[in-house]
Design a protein around this motif. Sequence first.
Motif, PDB file in Angstrom:
ATOM      1  N   LEU A 188       0.829  -1.201   0.000  1.00 36.73           N
ATOM      2  CA  LEU A 188       0.000   0.000   0.000  1.00 36.73           C
ATOM      3  C   LEU A 188       0.866   1.255   0.000  1.00 36.73           C
ATOM      4  N   LYS A 189       1.926   1.239   0.803  1.00 38.86           N
ATOM      5  CA  LYS A 189       2.835   2.389   0.841  1.00 38.86           C
ATOM      6  C   LYS A 189       3.528   2.575  -0.512  1.00 38.86           C
ATOM      7  N   LEU A 190       3.881   1.471  -1.168  1.00 37.71           N
ATOM      8  CA  LEU A 190       4.521   1.576  -2.479  1.00 37.71           C
ATOM      9  C   LEU A 190       3.580   2.220  -3.490  1.00 37.71           C
ATOM     10  N   ARG A 191       2.300   1.846  -3.441  1.00 42.03           N
ATOM     11  CA  ARG A 191       1.349   2.430  -4.391  1.00 42.03           C
ATOM     12  C   ARG A 191       1.179   3.933  -4.127  1.00 42.03           C
ATOM     13  N   GLU A 192       1.237   4.340  -2.855  1.00 37.67           N
ATOM     14  CA  GLU A 192       1.201   5.777  -2.557  1.00 37.67           C
ATOM     15  C   GLU A 192       2.409   6.485  -3.156  1.00 37.67           C
ATOM     16  N   ILE A 201       9.588   3.176   2.446  1.00 35.75           N
ATOM     17  CA  ILE A 201       8.547   2.276   2.956  1.00 35.75           C
ATOM     18  C   ILE A 201       8.930   1.743   4.326  1.00 35.75           C
ATOM     19  N   ALA A 202      10.203   1.338   4.483  1.00 33.76           N
ATOM     20  CA  ALA A 202      10.656   0.858   5.797  1.00 33.76           C
ATOM     21  C   ALA A 202      10.491   1.948   6.856  1.00 33.76           C
ATOM     22  N   THR A 203      10.776   3.192   6.471  1.00 31.31           N
ATOM     23  CA  THR A 203      10.601   4.302   7.406  1.00 31.31           C
ATOM     24  C   THR A 203       9.147   4.427   7.837  1.00 31.31           C
ATOM     25  N   ALA A 204       8.223   4.389   6.866  1.00 32.67           N
ATOM     26  CA  ALA A 204       6.803   4.528   7.192  1.00 32.67           C
ATOM     27  C   ALA A 204       6.344   3.404   8.122  1.00 32.67           C
ATOM     28  N   LEU A 205       6.801   2.184   7.845  1.00 36.28           N
ATOM     29  CA  LEU A 205       6.390   1.054   8.676  1.00 36.28           C
ATOM     30  C   LEU A 205       6.989   1.150  10.073  1.00 36.28           C
ATOM     31  N   LEU A 206       8.248   1.523  10.157  1.00 38.25           N
ATOM     32  CA  LEU A 206       8.886   1.643  11.464  1.00 38.25           C
ATOM     33  C   LEU A 206       8.284   2.782  12.290  1.00 38.25           C
ATOM     34  N   ARG A 207       8.014   3.907  11.626  1.00 37.32           N
ATOM     35  CA  ARG A 207       7.422   5.045  12.345  1.00 37.32           C
ATOM     36  C   ARG A 207       6.033   4.679  12.876  1.00 37.32           C
ATOM     37  N   ALA A 208       5.282   3.913  12.092  1.00 37.31           N
ATOM     38  CA  ALA A 208       3.953   3.491  12.532  1.00 37.31           C
ATOM     39  C   ALA A 208       4.027   2.579  13.750  1.00 37.31           C
ATOM     40  N   ARG A 209       5.180   1.994  13.969  1.00 39.82           N
ATOM     41  CA  ARG A 209       5.376   1.097  15.107  1.00 39.82           C
ATOM     42  C   ARG A 209       6.174   1.769  16.223  1.00 39.82           C
ATOM     43  N   GLY A 210       6.248   3.091  16.171  1.00 42.70           N
ATOM     44  CA  GLY A 210       6.830   3.843  17.273  1.00 42.70           C
ATOM     45  C   GLY A 210       8.318   4.084  17.190  1.00 42.70           C
ATOM     46  N   ALA A 211       8.942   3.760  16.070  1.00 40.70           N
ATOM     47  CA  ALA A 211      10.388   3.954  15.948  1.00 40.70           C
ATOM     48  C   ALA A 211      10.715   5.429  15.750  1.00 40.70           C
ATOM     49  N   GLY A 212      11.950   5.780  16.020  1.00 43.75           N
ATOM     50  CA  GLY A 212      12.415   7.148  15.821  1.00 43.75           C
ATOM     51  C   GLY A 212      12.603   7.460  14.348  1.00 43.75           C
TER      52      GLY A 212
END
Length: 738
Positions: free
Chosen positions: A13-17, A59-70
Motif C-alpha cells: 500500500l505504501k509503495l502504491r502511494e 517504505i521501511a521508514t513509514a512502517l517503522l514510524r507506525a510502530r513507534g520507531a524514531g
Amino acid sequence: MVDDSGLRAEAELKLRELAGDHAALRDDQWSAIRALVVDRRRALVVQRTGWGKSAVYFIATALLRARGAGPTVIVSPLLALMRNQIAAAERAGVHAATINSANIDEWDTVHAEVEAGEVDVLLVSPERLNNPDFRDFILPKLAAGAGLVVVDEAHCISDWGHDFRPDYRRLRTLLADLPPGVPVLATTATANARVTRDVAEQLGTGSSAGAPSGSGALSGAPSDVMSGASSDALSDASSGSSPQAPSGASDGGTLVLRGPLERDSLHLGVVRLGTAEQRLAWLAETLRDLPGSGIIYTLTVAATQEIAAYLRDQGHEVAAYSGQTDPAERLAAEQALLGNRLKALVATSALGMGFDKPDLGFVIHVGAPASPVAYYQQVGRAGRGVERAEVILLPGPEDRDIWAYFASLAFPPEPVVRATLDTLAAGGMMSTAALETRVDLSRNRLEMMLKVLDVDGAVKRVKGGWQATGRPWAYDADRYARVAAERAAEQRAMLGYISTTECREEYLRRHLDDATAKPCGRCDNCTGAHRPVEIASAAVHRARERLHRPGVEVEPRRQWPTGLKELGLSGRIRPEIAAEPGRALGRLTDIGWGNVLRRLLAEGAPDGPVPDEVFDAVVAVLSAWRWAERPVAVVTMPSATRPLLVSTLGERLATIGRLRHLGSLTYRQGPPGRQHNSAQRVRALRGTLAPPEADLTGGPVLLVDDRVDTGWTMTIAAALLRQSGAPAVLPLALATTN
C-alpha cells in the motif's frame, strides 16, 4: 511476532502511494524491508539505477514510524540527490528535512522539528558528520533515537570504489555507536565484488568498526549474499517483481541483496573522432535528432562552459552545470531540465548520483570517465521510464591527460603527512589556512588529507580548525599503492571499452562483477549500427572558430593569503600595488586551446621559441583586449623551465606592438621551486624577485609569462613593478589553470 503477510500488504500500500496504483514490490525489495522492519538487521542493496532502492527505505521508514520507531537518518552525498529524495518522501507520506551547506538558516528549525518528533526522515551530508557542533551535540541524540540509518551511494565508503569520499568513512563511528536493534541499510548501483565486500564488512557490527582505514578492509560480521534474477529495467515508480532469491541469512550479519545490472532501455555506442572541433560539431548536429532531453557529461568545469556556449550559439537550449555553479543556478538548471525547458545540461559529475528524471532520453559523454564503473553509474541516469535511451561516448586524446591530473591529487607522500602531524603537535589547534603556511599542499588536497587523518584517528576536527590526537598512526604505503594500481587498471579497462568489438553493456557489467552479464543485442557492436562520423566541413569550421577563439580573463588577486602577518601582508592588496585584470590565451583544461597548451607546457617538453600559431593567437588576444590605456612596454617573467619560450614571446610582442622591451625580472637567489598553495608561494617569492633596471614610469606595462597557476607570481611581480614606477601592470600568460 509480526504477521509477514499483513506487513507486506501494508508495504504494498505504501509503495502504491509512492509509485502509483499499479506498482508492486519486487521480492528483493520485500526481503530488504522485512530485514529492516522485522529482523532489525543491517543490509546492503546493490541494484541497478531505477530498481527502486529509495522505495525500500521510505517504505521501511513509514512502517517503522507506525510502530513507534524514531526518525530515519539518511546520509546522502549530493544536494541534487537530497532534493529528489525529499520530494519522493513526501509522495510516500513521509515528512523529510535536510541539514546541508545550502540551508544553514534552517538548521535551528530542523533541529527543533526533530526534537519534537515532527520529522520522519532527516537527510544529512557526510561532511556534517564531523562538524564539531553537529558531531558533539546533534549526532549523539540522532544515533540514540534513530529508528533506521540509511547510507545512500554506499560505494563512497570504499576507497576501492570509483567515488571514494573520506567523509563517508566517518560513518563507522555512527554505526558503532548505534543502540542494539537499530537497523541499517546501505544502497548503491555501482559496486563490483570488491567494493561490495568492503562495504558489507564496514556495515558489520564487529569490534573492528573503529580500525584505521590504513589497516585495510574492515573485518565486520559475516555477510549473506542474495542475488535476484530480475532483468526488468523498471523505475522507482514501476511495477513488477523478481523471483525470490535464495536466502541462507544468518542472524547478526550484513544481508547483501545484489541483483543483475542490465538496463534494457540503454543503447550504448562509441563515436571516435580525431579532433575536439569534430566532436563538438558532431554533437551540435546529432543533438537535434536525439529524443527528449538529456545530460552531456564532460570531465572539467572549463569544458562545460565551452561546450554549452557553442551549443547555445547553434540554437540549442542548454546550460552549464558543475560544482562551481552557484547553488541557486544549479537548482534552477535542474528544474529546467526536469521540466523539459532545456534540451540538455552540460555537466560534470556534480550532476550524477540520484538525479531523478525517469524520461531522460540520452546521456552523452564528451570525454571518457576514468573507469567503466563510474561510466555505468552516470549513464544509468537515462532511460529509467522510457523504452529507449541513447548513450554515446565521444572519447578524446586529452582524456588521459585529465585522468593523470586527477590522479596527481591522490593521498600525499609520507614525509608531507608526517610534517603536517608534527606541525599540529607543536602548534596545538590550527586552522586550515594557518596550516597552509606550513604545509606545501593545495587547499583541497590539504583538506582531503586532514579528513583521512581524522577518520584514522590521528587528528581531530575542532572548532576553529584541527588538532593532533597523539594516537599512533601508520602510513599504509602498500594500500595506497594498491589503490593507485586499481585506478590505473580501471583506466586501461575504460580504454578497452572504447576499442572493444564485443557487446558494450556486457563489457561494463563484467567490470561490475555482474555474473548475469550477457550480450545486450542493442549496442552499436551487437547491432552493427554504428553512428556515422561524417560531419559537414562548415560545421567543423564553426566549431573550430569557437574553440580557438583566444582569450580568457585572469582576475587579479585582491586579498593576501591568511597567516602572513609577520611578513606585513594581510587583508586587501593595496590598489596602488595591485595588477589590472589580465588575459591568458586559454585554460589548460580547455578542449580547444587547452590541447595545444598542454603539449607546449607539458613537464619534460623541450623549451623553444614561441610557435607562430600560438604567437598569432596571443596577438589576437591583445587586439581584443579593451584596456583603459594601451601598454607602452613589455617586461617578461624569469622562467626556470621555459626561458626561451617566454623571452621570445615578450620580444616578438614588443616588436609587433611597437612597445619598449624592458627586459625581465630576475631571481636574486635562483628560482624558488614550485609551491602548491597560496601562502607557501607568497612566502617563497617575497624578497626573491627583483624588477628590471629600467624606467617604468612611461605608461602601463605588459607583464608576460607562460602560465598562471595560483596567480601569486604575477601578483608579487606586479607589486614590484608598481613600486618601481609602473602606473599599471597588465598580466599576460599563455595558459591559466583556473
